[in-house]
Write a protein that holds these residues in place. Structure first.
Motif, PDB file in Angstrom:
ATOM      1  N   MET A   1       0.843  -1.195   0.000  1.00 18.05           N
ATOM      2  CA  MET A   1       0.000   0.000   0.000  1.00 18.05           C
ATOM      3  C   MET A   1       0.882   1.250   0.000  1.00 18.05           C
ATOM      4  SD  MET A   1      -3.092   0.865   2.635  1.00 18.05           S
ATOM      5  CE  MET A   1      -3.784  -0.767   2.330  1.00 18.05           C
ATOM      6  N   LYS A   2       0.612   2.163  -0.911  1.00 19.54           N
ATOM      7  CA  LYS A   2       1.461   3.333  -1.060  1.00 19.54           C
ATOM      8  C   LYS A   2       1.304   4.286   0.125  1.00 19.54           C
ATOM      9  CE  LYS A   2       2.429   7.226  -4.153  1.00 19.54           C
ATOM     10  NZ  LYS A   2       3.877   7.070  -4.005  1.00 19.54           N
ATOM     11  N   ILE A   3       2.431   4.717   0.661  1.00 20.51           N
ATOM     12  CA  ILE A   3       2.425   5.700   1.742  1.00 20.51           C
ATOM     13  C   ILE A   3       2.477   7.094   1.125  1.00 20.51           C
ATOM     14  CG2 ILE A   3       3.656   6.607   3.744  1.00 20.51           C
ATOM     15  CD1 ILE A   3       2.381   3.894   4.218  1.00 20.51           C
ATOM     16  N   GLN A   4       1.428   7.870   1.354  1.00 15.41           N
ATOM     17  CA  GLN A   4       1.371   9.233   0.829  1.00 15.41           C
ATOM     18  C   GLN A   4       1.715  10.278   1.883  1.00 15.41           C
ATOM     19  OE1 GLN A   4      -2.640   9.472  -0.691  1.00 15.41           O
ATOM     20  NE2 GLN A   4      -2.119   8.418  -2.595  1.00 15.41           N
ATOM     21  N   ALA A   5       1.622   9.890   3.151  1.00 15.01           N
ATOM     22  CA  ALA A   5       1.922  10.835   4.231  1.00 15.01           C
ATOM     23  C   ALA A   5       2.459  10.091   5.440  1.00 15.01           C
ATOM     24  CB  ALA A   5       0.672  11.616   4.622  1.00 15.01           C
ATOM     25  N   VAL A   6       3.320  10.759   6.172  1.00 19.62           N
ATOM     26  CA  VAL A   6       3.782  10.258   7.462  1.00 19.62           C
ATOM     27  C   VAL A   6       3.309  11.240   8.525  1.00 19.62           C
ATOM     28  CG1 VAL A   6       5.771   9.761   8.927  1.00 19.62           C
ATOM     29  CG2 VAL A   6       5.784   9.057   6.527  1.00 19.62           C
ATOM     30  N   ILE A   7       2.583  10.720   9.503  1.00 21.77           N
ATOM     31  CA  ILE A   7       2.073  11.556  10.589  1.00 21.77           C
ATOM     32  C   ILE A   7       2.835  11.193  11.862  1.00 21.77           C
ATOM     33  CG2 ILE A   7       0.054  12.292  11.892  1.00 21.77           C
ATOM     34  CD1 ILE A   7      -1.684  11.544   9.545  1.00 21.77           C
ATOM     35  N   PHE A   8       3.529  12.171  12.387  1.00 20.34           N
ATOM     36  CA  PHE A   8       4.396  11.968  13.545  1.00 20.34           C
ATOM     37  C   PHE A   8       3.697  12.353  14.850  1.00 20.34           C
ATOM     38  CE2 PHE A   8       7.323  12.758  10.056  1.00 20.34           C
ATOM     39  CZ  PHE A   8       8.436  11.978  10.318  1.00 20.34           C
ATOM     40  N   ASP A   9       3.945  11.574  15.879  1.00 21.96           N
ATOM     41  CA  ASP A   9       3.777  12.054  17.242  1.00 21.96           C
ATOM     42  C   ASP A   9       4.963  12.993  17.496  1.00 21.96           C
ATOM     43  OD1 ASP A   9       3.043  12.083  20.087  1.00 21.96           O
ATOM     44  OD2 ASP A   9       4.822  10.837  20.341  1.00 21.96           O
ATOM     45  N   MET A  10       4.929  13.762  18.567  1.00 15.33           N
ATOM     46  CA  MET A  10       6.030  14.696  18.810  1.00 15.33           C
ATOM     47  C   MET A  10       6.946  14.252  19.956  1.00 15.33           C
ATOM     48  SD  MET A  10       6.008  18.851  19.438  1.00 15.33           S
ATOM     49  CE  MET A  10       5.626  18.779  21.198  1.00 15.33           C
ATOM     50  N   ASP A  11       6.452  14.320  21.189  1.00 18.35           N
ATOM     51  CA  ASP A  11       7.301  14.033  22.347  1.00 18.35           C
ATOM     52  C   ASP A  11       7.661  12.555  22.414  1.00 18.35           C
ATOM     53  OD1 ASP A  11       7.334  16.710  23.562  1.00 18.35           O
ATOM     54  OD2 ASP A  11       5.182  16.376  23.766  1.00 18.35           O
ATOM     55  N   GLY A  12       8.956  12.283  22.444  1.00 22.08           N
ATOM     56  CA  GLY A  12       9.417  10.909  22.486  1.00 22.08           C
ATOM     57  C   GLY A  12       9.565  10.278  21.118  1.00 22.08           C
ATOM     58  N   THR A  13       9.065  10.976  20.081  1.00 24.94           N
ATOM     59  CA  THR A  13       9.155  10.463  18.712  1.00 24.94           C
ATOM     60  C   THR A  13      10.064  11.353  17.868  1.00 24.94           C
ATOM     61  OG1 THR A  13       6.943   9.477  18.828  1.00 24.94           O
ATOM     62  CG2 THR A  13       7.849   9.874  16.632  1.00 24.94           C
ATOM     63  N   ILE A  14       9.725  12.638  17.792  1.00 29.89           N
ATOM     64  CA  ILE A  14      10.574  13.601  17.088  1.00 29.89           C
ATOM     65  C   ILE A  14      11.649  14.143  18.024  1.00 29.89           C
ATOM     66  CG2 ILE A  14      10.635  15.869  15.980  1.00 29.89           C
ATOM     67  CD1 ILE A  14       7.833  15.368  14.951  1.00 29.89           C
ATOM     68  N   PHE A  15      11.211  14.473  19.234  1.00 32.26           N
ATOM     69  CA  PHE A  15      12.122  15.061  20.221  1.00 32.26           C
ATOM     70  C   PHE A  15      12.355  14.113  21.387  1.00 32.26           C
ATOM     71  CE2 PHE A  15       9.781  18.789  18.441  1.00 32.26           C
ATOM     72  CZ  PHE A  15      10.849  19.359  17.759  1.00 32.26           C
ATOM     73  N   ASP A  16      13.558  14.158  21.926  1.00 33.48           N
ATOM     74  CA  ASP A  16      13.876  13.377  23.120  1.00 33.48           C
ATOM     75  C   ASP A  16      13.434  14.188  24.339  1.00 33.48           C
ATOM     76  OD1 ASP A  16      14.803  11.367  24.706  1.00 33.48           O
ATOM     77  OD2 ASP A  16      16.913  11.937  24.557  1.00 33.48           O
ATOM     78  N   SER A  17      12.134  14.411  24.425  1.00 31.52           N
ATOM     79  CA  SER A  17      11.584  15.364  25.385  1.00 31.52           C
ATOM     80  C   SER A  17      10.859  14.737  26.562  1.00 31.52           C
ATOM     81  CB  SER A  17      10.619  16.318  24.667  1.00 31.52           C
ATOM     82  OG  SER A  17       9.696  15.600  23.864  1.00 31.52           O
ATOM     83  N   GLU A  18      10.519  13.457  26.487  1.00 30.10           N
ATOM     84  CA  GLU A  18       9.781  12.856  27.597  1.00 30.10           C
ATOM     85  C   GLU A  18      10.562  12.905  28.913  1.00 30.10           C
ATOM     86  OE1 GLU A  18       6.834  12.333  27.893  1.00 30.10           O
ATOM     87  OE2 GLU A  18       5.934  11.797  25.984  1.00 30.10           O
ATOM     88  N   PRO A  19      11.882  12.640  28.910  1.00 27.06           N
ATOM     89  CA  PRO A  19      12.619  12.768  30.176  1.00 27.06           C
ATOM     90  C   PRO A  19      12.585  14.190  30.731  1.00 27.06           C
ATOM     91  CG  PRO A  19      13.877  11.469  28.606  1.00 27.06           C
ATOM     92  CD  PRO A  19      12.736  12.072  27.843  1.00 27.06           C
ATOM     93  N   VAL A  20      12.548  15.184  29.833  1.00 27.55           N
ATOM     94  CA  VAL A  20      12.476  16.579  30.277  1.00 27.55           C
ATOM     95  C   VAL A  20      11.122  16.853  30.922  1.00 27.55           C
ATOM     96  CG1 VAL A  20      12.512  18.995  29.550  1.00 27.55           C
ATOM     97  CG2 VAL A  20      14.099  17.350  28.520  1.00 27.55           C
ATOM     98  N   TYR A  21      10.044  16.419  30.264  1.00 27.89           N
ATOM     99  CA  TYR A  21       8.708  16.600  30.832  1.00 27.89           C
ATOM    100  C   TYR A  21       8.612  15.927  32.196  1.00 27.89           C
ATOM    101  CZ  TYR A  21       6.302  18.702  26.823  1.00 27.89           C
ATOM    102  OH  TYR A  21       5.877  19.566  25.845  1.00 27.89           O
ATOM    103  N   MET A  22       9.186  14.737  32.318  1.00 27.09           N
ATOM    104  CA  MET A  22       9.117  14.025  33.588  1.00 27.09           C
ATOM    105  C   MET A  22       9.845  14.803  34.684  1.00 27.09           C
ATOM    106  SD  MET A  22       9.945  10.035  34.507  1.00 27.09           S
ATOM    107  CE  MET A  22      11.718  10.084  34.225  1.00 27.09           C
ATOM    108  N   LYS A  23      11.037  15.287  34.372  1.00 29.62           N
ATOM    109  CA  LYS A  23      11.808  16.052  35.360  1.00 29.62           C
ATOM    110  C   LYS A  23      11.062  17.320  35.770  1.00 29.62           C
ATOM    111  CE  LYS A  23      16.258  18.339  36.136  1.00 29.62           C
ATOM    112  NZ  LYS A  23      15.632  19.535  36.734  1.00 29.62           N
ATOM    113  N   ILE A  24      10.503  18.026  34.791  1.00 30.28           N
ATOM    114  CA  ILE A  24       9.797  19.273  35.089  1.00 30.28           C
ATOM    115  C   ILE A  24       8.556  19.002  35.936  1.00 30.28           C
ATOM    116  CG2 ILE A  24       8.491  21.170  34.073  1.00 30.28           C
ATOM    117  CD1 ILE A  24      11.571  21.374  33.790  1.00 30.28           C
ATOM    118  N   ASN A  25       7.812  17.962  35.598  1.00 28.22           N
ATOM    119  CA  ASN A  25       6.636  17.598  36.397  1.00 28.22           C
ATOM    120  C   ASN A  25       7.035  17.251  37.824  1.00 28.22           C
ATOM    121  OD1 ASN A  25       3.692  16.794  34.925  1.00 28.22           O
ATOM    122  ND2 ASN A  25       5.387  17.250  33.545  1.00 28.22           N
TER     123      ASN A  25
END
Length: 216
Positions: A1-25
């Motif tokens: 099946m042809k992929i016409q679009a890629v839809i990204f999650d952001m935190d933890g997928t694009i950015f290594d940000s989950e550890p930052v969110y955890m620390k801030i919380n």
């Protein structure tokens, strides 16, 4: 099946940000006399802000000031990110280059609110890369409900079955699967559940693997 679009999650997928969110919380809770364990924070990953607050409230003392917490952590997060920037996940830039070269549309579907998403994208110079951005404060039902992914697909006018979703959390992956999208999971803080493994097209270690997948 042809992929016409890629839809990204952001935190933890694009950015290594989950550890930052955890620390801030955790820091915000500590300043207010509370304690958020790693396990408690992990249970909020992939959920909307409102759902996260509900989960945290159940794990904190009855008299913990959630209203003050809701005001404090975004201030601490803004200060941290503006001072330290954001870190891209390994392979993200290479994947963007591949998608651009092959004219595959890119979109974003994140449980984070618009302010956090826009700031991260601005600091990383990625804002212009996405044809549409849908955030957690713009949908009624959060992940694992498919609403956010269906809205992103509708915004770019591409059938969900022709979209590839990339997620790090079980709630997020289930949302994409429920939307009828081919779903790749690259786990970050939390292992992939057996249920998600059954329905995901692949579980990878990094975004580099997505390029190889798209080439096949």
């Amino acid at each position: 099946m042809k992929i016409q679009a890629v839809i990204f999650d952001m935190d933890g997928t694009i950015f290594d940000s989950e550890p930052v969110y955890m620390k801030i919380n955790q820091d915000a809770a500590k300043q207010l006399g509370g304690f958020i364990s790693d396990e408690l924070y992990h249970s909020t990953v992939g959920t909307t802000m409102g759902e996260s607050y509900s989960i945290l409230a159940k794990g904190l003392a009855d008299d913990f000031p959630m209203d003050k917490f809701a005001d404090l952590w975004p201030i601490l997060w803004d200060e941290y990110v503006k001072e330290n920037g954001v870190v891209l996940k390994t392979g993200m830039l290479e994947l963007i280059q591949y998608l651009n070269a092959n004219k595959i549309t890119k979109a974003l579907a994140t449980s984070s609110y618009r302010h956090e998403a826009e700031l991260c994208l601005k600091l990383s110079n990625l804002r212009a890369e996405f044809a549409t951005i849908v955030t957690g404060d713009e949908v009624k039902n959060g992940k694992p409900d498919p609403e956010i992914y269906l809205k992103a697909a509708n915004n770019i006018n591409i059938d969900p079955k022709n979209c590839l979703a990339i997620e790090d959390s079980n709630a997020g992956a289930q949302a994409a699967i429920n939307a009828g999208m081919q779903t790749i999971v690259i786990p970050d803080l939390i292992p992939v559940s057996d249920e998600v493994k059954k329905h995901a097209v692949a579980v990878f270690e990094s975004l580099h693997d997505v390029i190889d997948f798209l080439k096949t």
